[in-house]
Design an enzyme around this catalytic site. Structure first.
Site, mmCIF file in Angstrom:
data_model
loop_
_atom_site.group_PDB
_atom_site.id
_atom_site.type_symbol
_atom_site.label_atom_id
_atom_site.label_comp_id
_atom_site.label_asym_id
_atom_site.label_seq_id
_atom_site.Cartn_x
_atom_site.Cartn_y
_atom_site.Cartn_z
ATOM 1 C CD GLN A 35 -2.722 1.311 2.573
ATOM 2 O OE1 GLN A 35 -2.215 0.669 3.693
ATOM 3 N NE2 GLN A 35 -3.872 1.757 2.795
ATOM 4 N N GLY A 36 0.723 2.025 -1.010
ATOM 5 C CA GLY A 36 1.715 3.245 -1.345
ATOM 6 C C GLY A 36 0.618 4.509 -1.039
ATOM 7 C CB SER A 86 2.149 7.014 4.569
ATOM 8 O OG SER A 86 0.959 6.343 5.280
ATOM 9 C CD GLU A 113 -5.673 0.619 5.861
ATOM 10 O OE1 GLU A 113 -6.082 1.554 5.060
ATOM 11 O OE2 GLU A 113 -4.677 0.364 6.174
ATOM 12 C CG ASN A 120 -6.798 3.801 17.781
ATOM 13 O OD1 ASN A 120 -6.727 3.320 16.524
ATOM 14 N ND2 ASN A 120 -6.810 2.668 18.529
ATOM 15 C CD GLU A 121 -3.951 9.499 18.594
ATOM 16 O OE1 GLU A 121 -3.796 8.739 17.424
ATOM 17 O OE2 GLU A 121 -3.502 9.132 19.823
HETATM 18 C C1 LIG Z 1 2.991 -0.969 11.313
HETATM 19 C C2 LIG Z 1 2.683 0.030 10.579
HETATM 20 C C3 LIG Z 1 2.455 -0.192 9.139
HETATM 21 C C4 LIG Z 1 2.080 0.713 8.006
HETATM 22 N N1 LIG Z 1 1.942 0.541 6.881
HETATM 23 C C5 LIG Z 1 1.514 1.537 5.930
HETATM 24 C C6 LIG Z 1 1.453 0.935 4.484
HETATM 25 O O1 LIG Z 1 1.753 -0.175 4.216
HETATM 26 N N2 LIG Z 1 1.379 1.716 3.762
HETATM 27 C C7 LIG Z 1 1.038 3.353 3.999
HETATM 28 O O2 LIG Z 1 0.755 4.017 3.119
HETATM 29 N N3 LIG Z 1 1.336 3.686 5.258
HETATM 30 C C8 LIG Z 1 1.584 2.656 6.173
HETATM 31 N N4 LIG Z 1 1.718 3.158 7.357
HETATM 32 C C9 LIG Z 1 1.562 4.528 7.945
HETATM 33 C C10 LIG Z 1 0.426 4.844 8.572
HETATM 34 O O3 LIG Z 1 -0.780 4.838 7.899
HETATM 35 C C11 LIG Z 1 0.705 6.304 9.116
HETATM 36 O O4 LIG Z 1 1.931 6.165 10.383
HETATM 37 C C12 LIG Z 1 -0.555 6.745 9.916
HETATM 38 O O5 LIG Z 1 -1.482 7.278 8.959
HETATM 39 C C13 LIG Z 1 -0.066 8.161 10.512
HETATM 40 O O6 LIG Z 1 0.387 9.092 9.837
HETATM 41 P P1 LIG Z 1 1.842 9.661 10.206
HETATM 42 O O7 LIG Z 1 2.999 8.481 10.535
HETATM 43 O O8 LIG Z 1 2.491 10.620 9.022
HETATM 44 O O9 LIG Z 1 1.530 10.638 11.564
HETATM 45 P P2 LIG Z 1 0.853 11.978 11.673
HETATM 46 O O10 LIG Z 1 -0.373 12.034 10.532
HETATM 47 O O11 LIG Z 1 1.894 12.829 11.504
HETATM 48 O O12 LIG Z 1 0.142 11.932 13.018
HETATM 49 C C14 LIG Z 1 1.131 12.238 14.489
HETATM 50 C C15 LIG Z 1 0.152 12.192 15.479
HETATM 51 O O13 LIG Z 1 -0.782 13.327 15.366
HETATM 52 C C16 LIG Z 1 -1.981 13.057 15.604
HETATM 53 N N5 LIG Z 1 -2.871 13.428 14.611
HETATM 54 C C17 LIG Z 1 -2.758 14.010 13.296
HETATM 55 N N6 LIG Z 1 -3.883 14.779 12.644
HETATM 56 C C18 LIG Z 1 -4.769 14.748 13.921
HETATM 57 C C19 LIG Z 1 -6.128 15.257 13.626
HETATM 58 N N7 LIG Z 1 -6.704 15.892 12.913
HETATM 59 N N8 LIG Z 1 -6.720 15.312 15.156
HETATM 60 C C20 LIG Z 1 -6.268 14.429 16.229
HETATM 61 N N9 LIG Z 1 -5.137 13.978 16.121
HETATM 62 C C21 LIG Z 1 -4.312 14.010 14.895
HETATM 63 C C22 LIG Z 1 -1.894 11.440 15.019
HETATM 64 O O14 LIG Z 1 -3.158 10.566 15.657
HETATM 65 C C23 LIG Z 1 -0.595 11.088 15.551
HETATM 66 O O15 LIG Z 1 -0.850 10.811 16.706
HETATM 67 C C24 LIG Z 1 2.103 2.168 8.301
HETATM 68 C C25 LIG Z 1 2.214 2.658 9.769
HETATM 69 C C26 LIG Z 1 2.592 1.517 10.794
HETATM 70 C C27 LIG Z 1 2.984 1.905 12.069
#
Ligand SMILES: Cc1cc2nc3c(=O)[nH]c(=O)nc-3n(C[C@H](O)[C@H](O)[C@H](O)COP(=O)(O)OP(=O)(O)OC[C@H]3O[C@@H](n4cnc5c(N)ncnc54)[C@H](O)[C@@H]3O)c2cc1C
Length: 383
Positions: free
Chosen positions: A125-126, A128, A245, A366-367
């Protein structure tokens, strides 16, 4: 209300149980998020496919058995209870495939689905990017029209791509109209990773596994035939994938029922005078896993009657991800000093705990799910 299974469903359960008892690898395979483990898991996936157990709910023409959603749940319960290997094909068969069934052309379905189910093609899945996670509509990777070749030129970077280091294909979101409103200018593309212009770089995880990846695009190419659901329609298509998902398919109750069962077996090995507080937590975790099972039955009833999972799937995602953490925390507390063992029969608890910590992050944090529940399920104001 009749909560029992039919005789035909019970027969199916017995068949699945018998096949798994005869075929589940013992000793267990190494982690599918390592290079060697991934290879061995693909062999297992091929075996499942040949026995028509890889994708039981799919049509027979793509390798399935036309099984009902109830039979799929039964299969999942038996699969996890038997201690069968993790599904390294999961992001294809559980996330992308439902979206292809909904939005794909017949040509795309025939080209992609059977090869996905057999493990010949493995999908990651591409979505992020370094600057777009929760705010998925903020993606910056671009797809620019190439009329001469009849397709799209890709540039940019994806990150946190689960098992991206080993997969052959990627389903991704790319910006195709930089001038459109953020949600309107994206397209869902199906990308062959084996081509010039793509560099996949592995990222080591907390537990040492190396399947995570960053994927870089430097004028890579996708033909028009690999646009899923229409140009600039990517957001709607992606929302269908997130429904799978967060909702039914990625994490079925069978996974947690099996972990709860193992937790009980672990607790039974403890002296009878061990902490009653710990025993209460074991019982509560088992009840929670059962509650998830019954809640899923309610969802499946709604789906087979023609309904949709809707934003309630965010509640499901919060529940299973937090349950997984609790199940593993209790196990580590039961194990005491043995919890830190990284080799041997008990080591899977620590590895499972480390992975459970990521559950509240992946599939939408979860947020974010709580925001969705507040706004779309409870109808609360945005601010
Ligand atoms: C084990 C694992 C597997 C993964 N696999 C994939 C994959 O295969 N393909 C892919 O594309 N991605 C993948 N991901 C990425 C995942 O989807 C992202 O990490 C996730 O969506 C959060 O984005 P971020 O890490 O940029 O954090 P951010 O979006 O930067 O968030 C940082 C923090 O701020 C909080 N936050 C952000 N916005 C808000 C809001 N509006 N209100 C309240 N809180 C907020 C978040 O909850 C988090 O705690 C994976 C992640 C993990 C941990």
């Amino acid at each position: 209300m009749d909560l029992s299974f039919t005789p035909a469903e019970e027969t199916f359960r017995a068949e699945v149980r018998g096949w798994l008892a005869a075929n589940v690898p013992n000793p267990p395979l190494p982690s599918g998020d390592t290079a060697e483990g991934f290879r061995l898991h693909l062999e297992w996936e091929r075996k499942l496919f040949d026995a028509r157990y890889a994708v039981v709910s799919w049509p027979a023409e793509f390798g399935g058995r036309n099984a009902s959603l109830w039979e799929w749940l039964i299969f999942e319960e038996e699969y996890w209870l038997a201690g069968a290997p993790q599904r390294v094909t999961q992001n294809g068969i559980f996330l992308l495939a439902p979206t292809i069934f909904e939005f794909g052309t017949p040509e795309q379905q025939h080209l992609i689905l059977a090869k996905m189910a057999s493990g010949e093609h493995s999908w990651c899945q591409g979505w992020s990017e370094p600057n777009a996670g929760s705010d998925l509509a903020g993606i910056g990777s671009t797809a620019v029209r190439d009329d001469e070749r009849g397709g799209w030129r890709l540039n940019g970077q994806k990150t946190w791509t689960t098992r991206g280091a080993f997969c052959t294909h990627l389903f991704g979101l790319f910006r195709t109209d930089p001038n459109a409103e953020r949600h309107a200018g994206m397209t869902y593309l199906l990308v062959d990773l084996d081509q010039p212009g793509i560099i996949v770089r592995g990222v080591e995880r907390l537990d040492g596994d190396e399947g995570f990846a960053e994927v870089f695009f430097d004028d890579a190419f996708v033909p028009d035939s690999m646009v899923l659901g229409g140009v600039n329609k990517g957001w709607n298509v992606a929302m269908a994938t997130t429904g799978s998902e967060r909702g039914l398919t990625l994490r079925s109750p069978g996974r947690f029922l099996a972990t709860a069962q193992k937790l009980i077996e672990l607790a039974q090995q403890l002296p009878a005078d061990a902490s009653p507080e710990l025993h209460d937590r074991v019982v509560q975790a088992w009840i929670d896993a059962q509650a998830y099972r019954w809640q899923t039955f309610a969802t499946v009833t709604k789906l087979v009657e023609g309904g949709t999972a809707g934003p309630e799937s965010s509640m499901v995602k919060v529940f299973w991800s937090e349950l997984d953490v609790r199940l593993h925390e209790i196990a580590l507390d039961l194990l005491g000093p043995h919890a830190e063992l990284v080799d041997g029969d008990l080591a899977h608890w620590l590895k499972g705990y480390q992975f459970s910590l990521s559950g509240p992050i992946y599939a939408g944090t979860n947020e974010i799910q709580r925001n969705v529940i507040g706004e779309r399920v409870l109808g609360l104001p945005r601010k």
